[in-house]
Design an enzyme around this catalytic site. Structure first.
Site, mmCIF file in Angstrom:
data_model
loop_
_atom_site.group_PDB
_atom_site.id
_atom_site.type_symbol
_atom_site.label_atom_id
_atom_site.label_comp_id
_atom_site.label_asym_id
_atom_site.label_seq_id
_atom_site.Cartn_x
_atom_site.Cartn_y
_atom_site.Cartn_z
ATOM 1 N N CYS A 10 24.582 33.464 6.646
ATOM 2 C CA CYS A 10 23.497 32.484 6.616
ATOM 3 C C CYS A 10 23.979 31.203 5.927
ATOM 4 O O CYS A 10 24.413 31.236 4.781
ATOM 5 C CB CYS A 10 22.306 33.071 5.871
ATOM 6 N N SER A 11 23.876 30.072 6.600
ATOM 7 C CA SER A 11 24.360 28.817 6.024
ATOM 8 C C SER A 11 23.552 28.414 4.787
ATOM 9 O O SER A 11 24.124 27.892 3.823
ATOM 10 C CB SER A 11 24.348 27.698 7.063
#
Length: 114
Positions: A10-11
């Protein structure tokens, strides 16, 4: 020591972890997809962030629709059952510091507890 419930794919979670590490303090990283906190810990984490269990769900995951989790009649216990079976349903990243607990989505929410 700050703790992040982290998904490395997940960025937003990666960005939050980088910001925590930039403080120079050690950070406890919990990769919750591999090691999900206990049900009581999940309940406490969600409550400490000021959220309901439903608000802590990641509704964009396909399993959310597959399980019919949009059904408003589902109880917190049923939603926690779903998270336990499918940890990807837990939104991320949750961050705990000595200043509080937040679901850091949007990322800027992290500033409230740094």
């Amino acid at each position: 020591m700050p703790r992040i419930y982290h998904n490395p794919r997940c960025s937003t979670s990666r960005k939050a972890l980088e910001a925590l590490q930039a403080t120079g303090r050690p950070v406890e990283v919990v990769e919750y997809l591999q090691t999900l906190p206990s049900r009581d810990e999940l309940r406490a984490l969600i409550h400490a962030a000021g959220l309901t269990v439903r608000e802590a769900l990641r509704s964009k995951e396909s399993v959310y629709a597959d399980l019919g989790l949009a059904d408003a009649s589902l109880t917190d216990e049923q939603l926690l059952d779903a998270i336990e079976r499918h940890p990807v349903l837990l939104n991320r990243p949750f961050v705990v510091t000595d200043k509080g607990t937040r679901l850091c989505r949007p990322f800027e929410t992290l500033q409230e507890i740094l």
